[in-house]
Scaffold this motif. Sequence first.
Motif, PDB file in Angstrom:
ATOM      1  N   GLU A   1       0.859  -1.168   0.000  1.00 51.24           N
ATOM      2  CA  GLU A   1       0.000   0.000   0.000  1.00 51.24           C
ATOM      3  C   GLU A   1       0.904   1.230   0.000  1.00 51.24           C
ATOM      4  O   GLU A   1       1.921   1.259   0.681  1.00 51.24           O
ATOM      5  CB  GLU A   1      -0.931   0.027   1.221  1.00 51.24           C
ATOM      6  N   PHE A   2       0.535   2.228  -0.801  1.00 49.95           N
ATOM      7  CA  PHE A   2       1.311   3.449  -0.910  1.00 49.95           C
ATOM      8  C   PHE A   2       0.333   4.604  -0.791  1.00 49.95           C
ATOM      9  O   PHE A   2      -0.632   4.696  -1.559  1.00 49.95           O
ATOM     10  CB  PHE A   2       2.049   3.488  -2.255  1.00 49.95           C
ATOM     11  N   HIS A   3       0.545   5.488   0.180  1.00 52.54           N
ATOM     12  CA  HIS A   3      -0.451   6.534   0.415  1.00 52.54           C
ATOM     13  C   HIS A   3       0.195   7.784   1.001  1.00 52.54           C
ATOM     14  O   HIS A   3       1.339   7.766   1.461  1.00 52.54           O
ATOM     15  CB  HIS A   3      -1.553   6.021   1.352  1.00 52.54           C
ATOM     16  N   GLY A   4      -0.567   8.858   0.967  1.00 48.85           N
ATOM     17  CA  GLY A   4      -0.080  10.115   1.501  1.00 48.85           C
ATOM     18  C   GLY A   4      -1.068  11.243   1.275  1.00 48.85           C
ATOM     19  O   GLY A   4      -2.090  11.080   0.599  1.00 48.85           O
TER      20      GLY A   4
ATOM     21  N   GLN B   1     -10.516  10.336   5.577  1.00 49.05           N
ATOM     22  CA  GLN B   1     -10.820  11.068   6.797  1.00 49.05           C
ATOM     23  C   GLN B   1      -9.522  11.446   7.508  1.00 49.05           C
ATOM     24  O   GLN B   1      -8.502  10.760   7.381  1.00 49.05           O
ATOM     25  CB  GLN B   1     -11.705  10.242   7.735  1.00 49.05           C
ATOM     26  N   LEU B   2      -9.584  12.549   8.246  1.00 47.43           N
ATOM     27  CA  LEU B   2      -8.405  13.030   8.954  1.00 47.43           C
ATOM     28  C   LEU B   2      -8.133  12.134  10.154  1.00 47.43           C
ATOM     29  O   LEU B   2      -9.033  11.851  10.953  1.00 47.43           O
ATOM     30  CB  LEU B   2      -8.618  14.473   9.411  1.00 47.43           C
ATOM     31  N   GLY B   3      -6.899  11.657  10.238  1.00 49.53           N
ATOM     32  CA  GLY B   3      -6.530  10.766  11.334  1.00 49.53           C
ATOM     33  C   GLY B   3      -5.050  10.908  11.660  1.00 49.53           C
ATOM     34  O   GLY B   3      -4.436  11.940  11.405  1.00 49.53           O
ATOM     35  N   THR B   4      -4.488   9.845  12.213  1.00 44.60           N
ATOM     36  CA  THR B   4      -3.088   9.842  12.613  1.00 44.60           C
ATOM     37  C   THR B   4      -2.332   8.769  11.848  1.00 44.60           C
ATOM     38  O   THR B   4      -2.757   7.608  11.807  1.00 44.60           O
ATOM     39  CB  THR B   4      -2.953   9.581  14.128  1.00 44.60           C
ATOM     40  N   ASN B   5      -1.223   9.151  11.230  1.00 43.87           N
ATOM     41  CA  ASN B   5      -0.374   8.165  10.569  1.00 43.87           C
ATOM     42  C   ASN B   5       0.210   7.248  11.639  1.00 43.87           C
ATOM     43  O   ASN B   5       0.913   7.721  12.542  1.00 43.87           O
ATOM     44  CB  ASN B   5       0.752   8.876   9.804  1.00 43.87           C
ATOM     45  N   PRO B   6      -0.086   5.946  11.597  1.00 46.73           N
ATOM     46  CA  PRO B   6       0.349   5.038  12.668  1.00 46.73           C
ATOM     47  C   PRO B   6       1.860   4.890  12.767  1.00 46.73           C
ATOM     48  O   PRO B   6       2.368   4.423  13.791  1.00 46.73           O
ATOM     49  CB  PRO B   6      -0.313   3.707  12.286  1.00 46.73           C
ATOM     50  N   HIS B   7       2.583   5.280  11.738  1.00 41.16           N
ATOM     51  CA  HIS B   7       4.036   5.089  11.730  1.00 41.16           C
ATOM     52  C   HIS B   7       4.802   6.327  12.165  1.00 41.16           C
ATOM     53  O   HIS B   7       5.879   6.223  12.755  1.00 41.16           O
ATOM     54  CB  HIS B   7       4.478   4.659  10.336  1.00 41.16           C
ATOM     55  N   THR B   8       4.250   7.517  11.893  1.00 42.12           N
ATOM     56  CA  THR B   8       4.926   8.754  12.279  1.00 42.12           C
ATOM     57  C   THR B   8       4.263   9.448  13.457  1.00 42.12           C
ATOM     58  O   THR B   8       4.883  10.285  14.115  1.00 42.12           O
ATOM     59  CB  THR B   8       4.947   9.744  11.098  1.00 42.12           C
ATOM     60  N   GLY B   9       2.988   9.111  13.713  1.00 42.47           N
ATOM     61  CA  GLY B   9       2.254   9.778  14.783  1.00 42.47           C
ATOM     62  C   GLY B   9       1.751  11.156  14.386  1.00 42.47           C
ATOM     63  O   GLY B   9       1.131  11.848  15.193  1.00 42.47           O
ATOM     64  N   ALA B  10       2.001  11.555  13.132  1.00 42.77           N
ATOM     65  CA  ALA B  10       1.580  12.874  12.666  1.00 42.77           C
ATOM     66  C   ALA B  10       0.184  12.816  12.055  1.00 42.77           C
ATOM     67  O   ALA B  10      -0.300  11.752  11.666  1.00 42.77           O
ATOM     68  CB  ALA B  10       2.575  13.399  11.636  1.00 42.77           C
ATOM     69  N   GLU B  11      -0.443  13.974  11.957  1.00 44.37           N
ATOM     70  CA  GLU B  11      -1.768  14.072  11.351  1.00 44.37           C
ATOM     71  C   GLU B  11      -1.687  13.704   9.877  1.00 44.37           C
ATOM     72  O   GLU B  11      -0.765  14.117   9.172  1.00 44.37           O
ATOM     73  CB  GLU B  11      -2.289  15.501  11.528  1.00 44.37           C
ATOM     74  N   ASP B  12      -2.653  12.945   9.398  1.00 46.47           N
ATOM     75  CA  ASP B  12      -2.624  12.490   8.008  1.00 46.47           C
ATOM     76  C   ASP B  12      -4.049  12.180   7.560  1.00 46.47           C
ATOM     77  O   ASP B  12      -4.933  11.915   8.383  1.00 46.47           O
ATOM     78  CB  ASP B  12      -1.754  11.226   7.885  1.00 46.47           C
ATOM     79  N   TRP B  13      -4.253  12.221   6.241  1.00 47.75           N
ATOM     80  CA  TRP B  13      -5.549  11.850   5.677  1.00 47.75           C
ATOM     81  C   TRP B  13      -5.483  10.389   5.244  1.00 47.75           C
ATOM     82  O   TRP B  13      -4.647  10.012   4.431  1.00 47.75           O
ATOM     83  CB  TRP B  13      -5.896  12.745   4.497  1.00 47.75           C
ATOM     84  N   LEU B  14      -6.387   9.576   5.803  1.00 45.89           N
ATOM     85  CA  LEU B  14      -6.347   8.132   5.599  1.00 45.89           C
ATOM     86  C   LEU B  14      -7.569   7.657   4.810  1.00 45.89           C
ATOM     87  O   LEU B  14      -8.698   8.114   5.042  1.00 45.89           O
ATOM     88  CB  LEU B  14      -6.287   7.414   6.955  1.00 45.89           C
ATOM     89  N   TYR B  15      -7.331   6.733   3.903  1.00 49.95           N
ATOM     90  CA  TYR B  15      -8.388   6.177   3.058  1.00 49.95           C
ATOM     91  C   TYR B  15      -9.326   5.327   3.902  1.00 49.95           C
ATOM     92  O   TYR B  15      -8.892   4.465   4.673  1.00 49.95           O
ATOM     93  CB  TYR B  15      -7.748   5.335   1.956  1.00 49.95           C
ATOM     94  N   THR B  16     -10.639   5.564   3.752  1.00 49.98           N
ATOM     95  CA  THR B  16     -11.624   4.824   4.537  1.00 49.98           C
ATOM     96  C   THR B  16     -12.167   3.610   3.794  1.00 49.98           C
ATOM     97  O   THR B  16     -12.912   2.811   4.360  1.00 49.98           O
ATOM     98  CB  THR B  16     -12.803   5.741   4.922  1.00 49.98           C
ATOM     99  N   GLY B  17     -11.801   3.468   2.496  1.00 47.45           N
ATOM    100  CA  GLY B  17     -12.246   2.313   1.731  1.00 47.45           C
ATOM    101  C   GLY B  17     -13.575   2.549   1.048  1.00 47.45           C
ATOM    102  O   GLY B  17     -14.266   3.557   1.258  1.00 47.45           O
TER     103      GLY B  17
END
Length: 456
Positions: free
Chosen positions: A170-173, A426-442
């Motif tokens: 998976e590749f996202h950002g 949706q706006l959430g937290t990147n689990p790897h960096t702990g920073a705010e990120d927009w994550l795909y909800t599917g």
Amino acid sequence: MNSEEEFYDAETDTLSKVLSDFTRSLQSYLVQMCSRKTLPAEMISRNNFSVWSILKKCIGMELSKIAMPVVFNEPLSFLQRISEYMEHTHLIHQACSLSDSIDRMQVVAAFAVSAVASQWERTGKPFNPLLGETFELIREDDGYRLISEQVSHHPPISAFHAQSLKQEFEFHGSIYPKLKFWGKSVEAEPKGTMTLELLKHKEAYTWTNPLCCVHNIILGKLWIEQYGTVEIVNHSTGDKCVLNFKPCGMFGKELHKVEGYIQDKSKKKRRVIYGKWTECMYSVDPKVYETYKKSDKKTGGDLKKPKQVSDEHSCEGEEADEMPEVQETVTVIPGSALLWRITPRPTHSAQMYNFTSFAMTLNELEPSMDRLMAPTDCRLRPDIRAMENGDIETASTEKERLEEKQRAARRERSMDEEDWSTRWFQLGTNPHTGAEDWLYTGGYFDRNYTDCPNIY
């Protein structure tokens, strides 16, 4: 297992890899044969338009709110431009197939460099996505599908998510491009984090892209350089790759150069990475690299202080920044391994906004596609379609109409005290960096688009 059996297993594995690479290349070739090779119309001339009349009051300012004439655009949305990160997806597949984490890291580093290679000579500005705009890309030959959405308008934020069709990666950002005008140049800072997850290896890599600068906005020939430090972190192993995209320097000796190294979690240097983001990337053993540098006075001497873009420069009364002569060949250090080489552009690329063959296909709308994709897809935007067809007047009129429609919708939401609701992220937290990120909800590829907004 005896040595003979090990030999034949190794031979079988090698043959299997060769056949796999050949099959993938053949599939890619067949897809390219079926896709269009050119745009409907050649690039629109900008000779009769002055960007100075628009930008002269914007020196040092952030440009995201400045309305630019459509003639300075290229016929792609920024969401489509983001999808060009996937042009060299074969590198991700290669990383997935490797057993050693350092080997995987160097291929991921090559992918990170390749992801910005399409910007070479691309001096046109992509269309700003409308709020809620989307773009989908499915490439069965390369084994992935991608969805992107414009999740915010002020500030402009674009989110994307690509996934392997075989659950390999998976590749996202999410990207917040900040543009600043410095008198003779425009500097683009692509704020946002790239995250690549290799699912089989349970690894996650993150990095940010380098700065990009377009020179001679007012006078002279446009040219591009990328510079800055890119740090790729493997959050699972602690391995790290530090890449230095070098400014061109006083005499252009460093133009397009990228150099760096890979270190393991104990901070021991394991590989040196070098090359050009416009051409190719190699890796070599650090000891071999140091020996070579010491023995070669030309590459081992002190470098001149890089010429930086200054916020004190003024456009008026100054000459253009002369583009350094491009040296097309990377000096290969003996013992180096080739990681990546750029795909040659079509011969007519200069007349087609300097598009790559990959970019040439992104706005293609095949029969019946419009009934399958979301009504918010970039390919359905009338202003981009008109510009691609060479109709600058319609493109300009439609761009103004769509922007006014967007402003009217924003005013209506404000009156009703409603907030904009994103559809696929949706706006959430990147689990790897702990920073705010927009994550795909599917759910995008379930093809239920009844709740999509009417933005065109």
